[in-house]
Design a protein around this motif. Structure first.
Motif, mmCIF file in Angstrom:
data_model
loop_
_atom_site.group_PDB
_atom_site.id
_atom_site.type_symbol
_atom_site.label_atom_id
_atom_site.label_comp_id
_atom_site.label_asym_id
_atom_site.label_seq_id
_atom_site.Cartn_x
_atom_site.Cartn_y
_atom_site.Cartn_z
ATOM 1 N N HIS A 33 1.119 -1.240 -0.369
ATOM 2 C CA HIS A 33 -0.102 0.020 0.470
ATOM 3 C C HIS A 33 0.785 0.923 -0.255
ATOM 4 C CE1 HIS A 33 -3.602 -2.060 0.509
ATOM 5 N NE2 HIS A 33 -3.144 -3.029 1.792
ATOM 6 N N LEU A 34 1.577 1.312 0.602
ATOM 7 C CA LEU A 34 2.925 2.485 0.817
ATOM 8 C C LEU A 34 3.490 2.459 -0.472
ATOM 9 C CD1 LEU A 34 3.571 4.325 3.013
ATOM 10 C CD2 LEU A 34 5.735 3.080 3.383
ATOM 11 N N ALA A 35 3.929 1.842 -0.788
ATOM 12 C CA ALA A 35 4.859 1.838 -2.654
ATOM 13 C C ALA A 35 3.941 2.748 -3.264
ATOM 14 C CB ALA A 35 5.362 0.623 -2.883
ATOM 15 N N ALA A 36 2.539 2.319 -3.866
ATOM 16 C CA ALA A 36 1.611 1.970 -4.422
ATOM 17 C C ALA A 36 1.464 3.674 -4.475
ATOM 18 C CB ALA A 36 0.161 1.311 -4.608
ATOM 19 N N HIS A 37 0.617 4.207 -3.844
ATOM 20 C CA HIS A 37 0.164 4.886 -3.203
ATOM 21 C C HIS A 37 2.006 6.401 -2.636
ATOM 22 C CE1 HIS A 37 -3.344 4.838 -2.470
ATOM 23 N NE2 HIS A 37 -3.274 4.221 -1.379
ATOM 24 N N GLY A 38 2.628 5.857 -2.265
ATOM 25 C CA GLY A 38 3.691 6.848 -2.542
ATOM 26 C C GLY A 38 5.130 7.253 -3.719
ATOM 27 N N ALA A 39 4.131 5.501 -4.569
ATOM 28 C CA ALA A 39 4.860 6.064 -5.980
ATOM 29 C C ALA A 39 4.375 6.736 -6.847
ATOM 30 C CB ALA A 39 5.262 4.642 -7.109
ATOM 31 N N GLU A 40 3.123 6.660 -6.784
ATOM 32 C CA GLU A 40 1.975 8.534 -7.475
ATOM 33 C C GLU A 40 2.927 9.739 -6.739
ATOM 34 O OE1 GLU A 40 -2.343 9.021 -8.465
ATOM 35 O OE2 GLU A 40 -2.306 7.283 -7.045
ATOM 36 N N LEU A 41 2.232 9.840 -5.670
ATOM 37 C CA LEU A 41 2.915 10.619 -4.836
ATOM 38 C C LEU A 41 3.911 11.466 -5.927
ATOM 39 C CD1 LEU A 41 2.299 13.338 -3.494
ATOM 40 C CD2 LEU A 41 3.417 11.560 -1.499
ATOM 41 N N LEU A 42 5.320 10.804 -5.720
ATOM 42 C CA LEU A 42 6.936 10.623 -5.990
ATOM 43 C C LEU A 42 6.380 11.334 -7.964
ATOM 44 C CD1 LEU A 42 9.937 10.943 -5.565
ATOM 45 C CD2 LEU A 42 9.421 8.316 -5.771
ATOM 46 N N SER A 43 6.128 10.365 -8.342
ATOM 47 C CA SER A 43 6.180 10.506 -9.655
ATOM 48 C C SER A 43 5.461 12.088 -10.111
ATOM 49 C CB SER A 43 4.866 9.356 -10.354
ATOM 50 O OG SER A 43 5.090 9.457 -12.302
ATOM 51 N N ALA A 44 4.001 12.410 -9.184
ATOM 52 C CA ALA A 44 4.162 14.077 -9.364
ATOM 53 C C ALA A 44 4.797 14.884 -8.737
ATOM 54 C CB ALA A 44 2.280 13.983 -8.492
ATOM 55 N N ARG A 45 4.735 14.786 -7.761
ATOM 56 C CA ARG A 45 6.618 15.897 -7.325
ATOM 57 C C ARG A 45 8.148 15.397 -8.624
ATOM 58 N NH1 ARG A 45 7.790 14.365 -0.831
ATOM 59 N NH2 ARG A 45 5.667 15.387 -0.366
ATOM 60 N N ILE A 46 7.802 14.773 -8.840
ATOM 61 C CA ILE A 46 9.299 15.239 -9.643
ATOM 62 C C ILE A 46 8.978 15.067 -10.940
ATOM 63 C CG2 ILE A 46 10.563 13.805 -12.033
ATOM 64 C CD1 ILE A 46 10.339 11.439 -8.958
ATOM 65 N N ALA A 47 7.302 15.148 -11.726
ATOM 66 C CA ALA A 47 6.858 15.611 -12.706
ATOM 67 C C ALA A 47 6.699 17.159 -12.688
ATOM 68 C CB ALA A 47 5.644 15.077 -13.231
ATOM 69 N N LEU A 48 6.610 17.678 -11.569
ATOM 70 C CA LEU A 48 6.112 19.326 -11.017
ATOM 71 C C LEU A 48 6.939 20.014 -11.278
ATOM 72 C CD1 LEU A 48 4.832 21.617 -9.694
ATOM 73 C CD2 LEU A 48 4.772 20.136 -7.667
ATOM 74 N N VAL A 49 8.840 19.422 -9.993
ATOM 75 C CA VAL A 49 9.469 19.447 -10.236
ATOM 76 C C VAL A 49 10.087 20.241 -11.704
ATOM 77 C CG1 VAL A 49 12.020 19.694 -9.348
ATOM 78 C CG2 VAL A 49 10.048 19.100 -7.826
ATOM 79 N N HIS A 50 10.184 19.098 -13.067
ATOM 80 C CA HIS A 50 11.194 19.184 -14.183
ATOM 81 C C HIS A 50 10.008 20.463 -14.802
ATOM 82 C CE1 HIS A 50 12.149 17.755 -17.475
ATOM 83 N NE2 HIS A 50 10.679 18.066 -18.507
ATOM 84 N N GLU A 51 8.555 21.091 -14.153
ATOM 85 C CA GLU A 51 8.586 21.921 -14.260
ATOM 86 C C GLU A 51 8.685 23.565 -14.140
ATOM 87 O OE1 GLU A 51 3.277 21.073 -16.398
ATOM 88 O OE2 GLU A 51 3.776 19.467 -14.716
ATOM 89 N N LEU A 52 8.865 23.228 -12.671
ATOM 90 C CA LEU A 52 9.001 24.714 -11.968
ATOM 91 C C LEU A 52 10.699 25.027 -12.167
ATOM 92 C CD1 LEU A 52 7.501 23.576 -8.619
ATOM 93 C CD2 LEU A 52 6.773 25.800 -9.772
ATOM 94 N N THR A 53 11.421 24.136 -12.557
ATOM 95 C CA THR A 53 12.230 24.323 -12.907
ATOM 96 C C THR A 53 12.862 25.347 -13.894
ATOM 97 O OG1 THR A 53 13.306 22.506 -12.435
ATOM 98 C CG2 THR A 53 15.200 23.534 -13.711
ATOM 99 N N PRO A 54 12.283 25.627 -15.122
ATOM 100 C CA PRO A 54 12.765 27.298 -15.342
ATOM 101 C C PRO A 54 12.024 28.228 -15.606
ATOM 102 C CG PRO A 54 10.982 25.623 -16.927
ATOM 103 C CD PRO A 54 11.171 24.491 -16.109
#
Length: 403
Positions: A194-215
């Motif tokens: 359960h932790l891996a399933a929810h955590g992976a979704e949150l982590l993926s969203a954060r990584i994508a957000l940081v990618h967009e925020l960087t510039p």
């Protein structure tokens, strides 16, 4: 997007107030400690369901009252929606949209999009990783309200798994084979999933957000402090050792199967860390252990940035949020809480340029002289008087409507 009007009852220092705003710039002027920040805090709460000043809801309820109420009418691209929330001490809060109850307060997320810049934002640069994780997660839920449910599910599983680790660790230290200890070990695999399933979704969203925020961060910082070193941001994950090498590339485009890759890495890392986690009784892997690394040139901003550079970086993070939300088609409401007094002339002007182009900006200031000349705004005076059990704030329109 703009707030047409808002209503507060028993929220902090506010007894009962309704004020019309409308598009453009509005300034609330008054001495410190008289309730200006409480106004922005209430709108921020309607936007994120959290306060930028406290971690619990109890301080939001006015002394002597049993509940607090905050509501706003929000206009977005010609469509008006009304949202409100009743904050109850010791009980679940209740929210409504267009005066109809919703099942969960988080269903009103996304109606009011806002970006708040406040003196507390210096902690984004100088504070603990939790400040930066909160920055990312609030922006995530503003853009994608469903992420609030993902984060809530992750936190729930994290608490349950942490309790199991403590139970198992306690049994191990006692050298016993108690039923509680054996049962905790037997169910950890289920909670790991359960932790891996929810955590992976949150982590993926954060990584994508940081990618967009960087510039956006780099551009904002360069415009505020062109003579300074370039600003960079990078997401640092506690799963780093288990991730494929390509995940370490900050320029890597997020991919559709990232959640599956991250979930597999999460499960692998949990397995690797199982013994240490049981010994310590805490969960050592997951988004709750991650950080957003802020850099200036080749050095980390934390510990190396000057006071001015730290303010510039904090402001850049908020302006990057504003730019990212604006790029999606509608300006968020920009709220500036007594920050012009903290900034030098150059940073004031940079912030004023953004504010002057926003559909709505709500500003607080102790004195009108703190505001840059570029800001043309309606003014309201804020003053607190002593009530029976606490100070009560009032709003008065000022005759001079231009600062």
């Amino acid at each position: 997007m703009y707030v047409r009007s808002f209503t507060l009852r028993d929220f902090r220092s506010w007894d009962d107030v309704t004020t019309d705003l409308g598009p453009g710039s509005v300034v609330f002027v008054g001495p410190n400690g008289h309730g200006k920040t409480n106004l922005l805090e209430s709108l921020g709460y309607l936007s994120t369901l959290s306060s930028h000043r406290v971690s619990s809801d109890a301080p939001l309820i006015r002394a002597g009252a049993e509940r607090a109420f905050a509501g706003a009418s929000v206009v977005n691209q010609g469509r008006e929606l009304t949202i409100d929330i009743e904050i109850l001490e010791g009980r679940a809060n209740k929210a409504r949209m267009n005066r109809s109850p919703v099942r969960r307060p988080r269903e009103i997320l996304g109606v009011l999009r806002s970006v708040l810049f406040a003196p507390e934002d210096l902690a984004l640069v100088r504070g603990d990783p939790g400040e930066r994780r909160r920055y990312l997660d609030e922006l995530l839920t503003t853009r994608r309200p469903r992420m609030a449910a993902v984060r809530a599910d992750y936190d729930k599983v994290l608490r349950q798994r942490s309790a199991l680790l403590k139970t198992a660790g306690g049994a191990l230290r006692r050298g016993s084979n108690s039923s509680d200890g054996v049962g905790a070990l037997a169910t950890l695999d289920v909670w790991d999933g359960h932790l891996a399933a929810h955590g992976a979704e949150l982590l993926s969203a954060r990584i994508a957000l940081v990618h967009e925020l960087t510039p956006h961060v780099a551009e904002s910082y360069s415009s505020i402090a062109p003579e300074s070193r370039p600003a960079t941001i990078k997401y640092r994950s506690s799963l780093a050792e288990a991730l494929p090498p390509e995940f370490s590339d900050p320029n890597r485009e997020p991919e559709s199967d990232d959640v599956e890759v991250l979930e597999a890495a999460f499960l692998h890392q949990l397995s690797t860390m199982r013994t240490r986690e049981i010994e310590r009784g805490v969960c050592l892997v997951g988004p709750h252990r991650d950080d957003l690394e802020l850099g200036l040139g080749d050095q980390p901003a934390k510990g190396y940035a000057s006071h001015g550079e730290s303010w510039s970086f904090a402001l850049s993070l908020r302006l990057a949020s504003f730019g990212l939300l604006r790029a999606e088609g509608s300006d968020p409401v920009l709220m500036l809480d007594d920050v012009f007094a903290e900034l030098d002339r150059k940073r004031r002007s940079a912030l004023a340029r953004v504010a002057s182009g926003a559909e709505q900006v709500i500003i607080t200031a102790a004195v009108a002289e703190d505001l840059p000349a570029e800001i043309d705004a309606r003014r309201f005076g804020v003053e607190a008087v002593q009530g029976d059990s606490s100070r009560i704030s009032t709003i008065t329109p000022l005759e001079e409507n231009v600062c």
